[in-house]
Structures are given as C-alpha cells and as structure tokens.
Motif scaffolding. Structure first.
Motif, PDB file in Angstrom:
ATOM      1  N   ALA A   1       5.678   9.581 -10.328  1.00 61.54           N
ATOM      2  CA  ALA A   1       4.273   9.783 -10.658  1.00 61.54           C
ATOM      3  C   ALA A   1       3.398   8.715  -9.995  1.00 61.54           C
ATOM      4  O   ALA A   1       3.802   7.560  -9.850  1.00 61.54           O
ATOM      5  CB  ALA A   1       4.083   9.735 -12.168  1.00 61.54           C
ATOM      6  N   TRP A   2       2.207   9.140  -9.582  1.00 59.96           N
ATOM      7  CA  TRP A   2       1.288   8.244  -8.886  1.00 59.96           C
ATOM      8  C   TRP A   2       0.983   6.990  -9.704  1.00 59.96           C
ATOM      9  O   TRP A   2       0.788   5.911  -9.151  1.00 59.96           O
ATOM     10  CB  TRP A   2       0.000   9.006  -8.564  1.00 59.96           C
ATOM     11  N   SER A   3       0.972   7.112 -11.009  1.00 57.76           N
ATOM     12  CA  SER A   3       0.639   5.981 -11.870  1.00 57.76           C
ATOM     13  C   SER A   3       1.682   4.871 -11.819  1.00 57.76           C
ATOM     14  O   SER A   3       1.426   3.748 -12.255  1.00 57.76           O
ATOM     15  CB  SER A   3       0.471   6.450 -13.317  1.00 57.76           C
ATOM     16  N   THR A   4       2.868   5.158 -11.301  1.00 56.96           N
ATOM     17  CA  THR A   4       3.953   4.177 -11.302  1.00 56.96           C
ATOM     18  C   THR A   4       4.194   3.522  -9.952  1.00 56.96           C
ATOM     19  O   THR A   4       5.087   2.671  -9.831  1.00 56.96           O
ATOM     20  CB  THR A   4       5.263   4.844 -11.735  1.00 56.96           C
ATOM     21  N   ILE A   5       3.449   3.894  -8.935  1.00 62.31           N
ATOM     22  CA  ILE A   5       3.852   3.593  -7.557  1.00 62.31           C
ATOM     23  C   ILE A   5       3.778   2.123  -7.162  1.00 62.31           C
ATOM     24  O   ILE A   5       4.276   1.768  -6.093  1.00 62.31           O
ATOM     25  CB  ILE A   5       3.090   4.464  -6.547  1.00 62.31           C
ATOM     26  N   ARG A   6       3.175   1.291  -7.963  1.00 65.32           N
ATOM     27  CA  ARG A   6       3.177  -0.134  -7.628  1.00 65.32           C
ATOM     28  C   ARG A   6       4.477  -0.821  -8.063  1.00 65.32           C
ATOM     29  O   ARG A   6       4.730  -1.975  -7.707  1.00 65.32           O
ATOM     30  CB  ARG A   6       1.993  -0.840  -8.286  1.00 65.32           C
ATOM     31  N   ASP A   7       5.298  -0.129  -8.823  1.00 69.19           N
ATOM     32  CA  ASP A   7       6.542  -0.666  -9.354  1.00 69.19           C
ATOM     33  C   ASP A   7       7.681  -0.370  -8.381  1.00 69.19           C
ATOM     34  O   ASP A   7       8.045   0.790  -8.182  1.00 69.19           O
ATOM     35  CB  ASP A   7       6.824  -0.049 -10.723  1.00 69.19           C
ATOM     36  N   SER A   8       8.270  -1.391  -7.811  1.00 72.72           N
ATOM     37  CA  SER A   8       9.322  -1.180  -6.820  1.00 72.72           C
ATOM     38  C   SER A   8      10.540  -0.467  -7.413  1.00 72.72           C
ATOM     39  O   SER A   8      11.323   0.136  -6.676  1.00 72.72           O
ATOM     40  CB  SER A   8       9.748  -2.518  -6.219  1.00 72.72           C
ATOM     41  N   ARG A   9      10.684  -0.489  -8.716  1.00 70.58           N
ATOM     42  CA  ARG A   9      11.858   0.122  -9.329  1.00 70.58           C
ATOM     43  C   ARG A   9      11.867   1.643  -9.265  1.00 70.58           C
ATOM     44  O   ARG A   9      12.911   2.271  -9.454  1.00 70.58           O
ATOM     45  CB  ARG A   9      11.974  -0.337 -10.788  1.00 70.58           C
ATOM     46  N   VAL A  10      10.716   2.255  -8.990  1.00 74.14           N
ATOM     47  CA  VAL A  10      10.668   3.721  -8.974  1.00 74.14           C
ATOM     48  C   VAL A  10      10.972   4.294  -7.593  1.00 74.14           C
ATOM     49  O   VAL A  10      10.977   5.507  -7.418  1.00 74.14           O
ATOM     50  CB  VAL A  10       9.303   4.256  -9.461  1.00 74.14           C
ATOM     51  N   TYR A  11      11.245   3.444  -6.641  1.00 72.10           N
ATOM     52  CA  TYR A  11      11.477   3.916  -5.281  1.00 72.10           C
ATOM     53  C   TYR A  11      12.932   4.296  -5.075  1.00 72.10           C
ATOM     54  O   TYR A  11      13.843   3.587  -5.482  1.00 72.10           O
ATOM     55  CB  TYR A  11      11.022   2.871  -4.265  1.00 72.10           C
TER      56      TYR A  11
ATOM     57  N   GLY B   1       0.813  -1.195   0.000  1.00 74.04           N
ATOM     58  CA  GLY B   1       0.000   0.000   0.000  1.00 74.04           C
ATOM     59  C   GLY B   1       0.848   1.247   0.000  1.00 74.04           C
ATOM     60  O   GLY B   1       2.068   1.193   0.194  1.00 74.04           O
ATOM     61  N   ILE B   2       0.203   2.391  -0.227  1.00 75.75           N
ATOM     62  CA  ILE B   2       0.904   3.659  -0.329  1.00 75.75           C
ATOM     63  C   ILE B   2       0.042   4.775   0.228  1.00 75.75           C
ATOM     64  O   ILE B   2      -1.195   4.708   0.173  1.00 75.75           O
ATOM     65  CB  ILE B   2       1.287   3.965  -1.795  1.00 75.75           C
ATOM     66  N   ILE B   3       0.705   5.783   0.751  1.00 74.03           N
ATOM     67  CA  ILE B   3       0.019   7.011   1.152  1.00 74.03           C
ATOM     68  C   ILE B   3       0.739   8.177   0.510  1.00 74.03           C
ATOM     69  O   ILE B   3       1.970   8.231   0.485  1.00 74.03           O
ATOM     70  CB  ILE B   3      -0.046   7.137   2.686  1.00 74.03           C
ATOM     71  N   GLY B   4      -0.031   9.100  -0.028  1.00 74.53           N
ATOM     72  CA  GLY B   4       0.550  10.228  -0.738  1.00 74.53           C
ATOM     73  C   GLY B   4       1.159  11.263   0.184  1.00 74.53           C
ATOM     74  O   GLY B   4       1.058  11.185   1.408  1.00 74.53           O
ATOM     75  N   ARG B   5       1.763  12.254  -0.424  1.00 77.31           N
ATOM     76  CA  ARG B   5       2.502  13.277   0.323  1.00 77.31           C
ATOM     77  C   ARG B   5       1.640  13.975   1.366  1.00 77.31           C
ATOM     78  O   ARG B   5       2.108  14.315   2.444  1.00 77.31           O
ATOM     79  CB  ARG B   5       3.060  14.321  -0.641  1.00 77.31           C
ATOM     80  N   THR B   6       0.379  14.212   1.026  1.00 80.00           N
ATOM     81  CA  THR B   6      -0.515  14.959   1.916  1.00 80.00           C
ATOM     82  C   THR B   6      -1.507  14.039   2.615  1.00 80.00           C
ATOM     83  O   THR B   6      -2.551  14.488   3.086  1.00 80.00           O
ATOM     84  CB  THR B   6      -1.283  16.023   1.130  1.00 80.00           C
TER      85      THR B   6
END
Length: 124
Positions: A101-111, A48-53
């Motif tokens: 970008a939010w659209s990529t956040i399930r991809d561990s490579r963008v972290y 899961g993820i939570i955004g900046r705000t």
C-alpha cells in the motif's frame, strides 16, 4: 525478480548524475519502484518513489527539488536523476520494488526486491 543498479561514481559538489535500475524476471508494471540510500555509519533511508503508472512521485525532504525519479515500463527501468549534488548525498544507492500500500512505502521492510546498490561519492 532481479534488480541491477548502475550509474554511480565520483561527482563534484553541484554536479549531476543519473542512476539506472534494470528490472528482470517478473511484471515490472505491477510494482512501485523506490530508491533508498545508506551512508557510511548510518541507517538506510528513503529517497523517493514512483508509482506503477508513473503518477505522484514522492521524495524525501532532503532531496526534494534536486532529485527526480522516472520509469520506462517498456524498458523495465527506473531512473534517479540527481542534480545539485551535495557532500551529504554521498551514499550507496539502492533501488527496490514493492506492491504494498502507498501509505507504507517509506518503510524498507515492505519491499520485496532490492538491487545490489551503486555508490555515489560527492567530493571535490
């Protein structure tokens, strides 16, 4: 930037545990914060993820309704509340930070940054 995860341990099925991830060394509010997990013999998977705000938390289907992510920007900490735990939730849990970008956040490579992981074992 450093991420330090804590809070894992042995939990009975149906039980709860809260993981914490402390952030240091940069501007915490610039990053979306995620949790991933990796079970023995399996690939790392998005939890899961939570955004900046703190808007629009997003969860994997396997944990939706049972796990809750929150963040405290003043304390530079992100949390993962895990309820109604199942044996299949047994894994090492990692926190991670990205400003992609939010659209990529399930991809561990963008972290950009990863914590060291904390082990959660669900067993009676």
């Amino acid at each position: 930037v450093q991420l330090q995860a804590s809070g894992g341990g042995l939990v009975q099925p149906g039980g709860s545990v809260r993981l914490s991830c402390a952030y240091s060394g940069g501007t915490f509010r610039n990053y979306h914060m995620s949790w991933f997990r990796q079970a023995p013999g399996k690939e790392r998977e998005f939890v899961g993820i939570i955004g900046r705000t703190s808007s629009n938390p997003l969860y994997a289907d396997s944990v939706k309704g049972r796990f809750t992510i929150s963040r405290d920007n003043a304390k530079k900490t992100v949390y993962l509340q895990m309820d109604n735990l199942k044996a299949e939730d047994t894994a090492k849990y990692y926190c991670a930070a990205t400003n992609s970008a939010w659209s990529t956040i399930r991809d561990s490579r963008v972290y950009d940054y990863w914590g060291q992981g904390t082990l959660v074992t669900v067993s009676s």
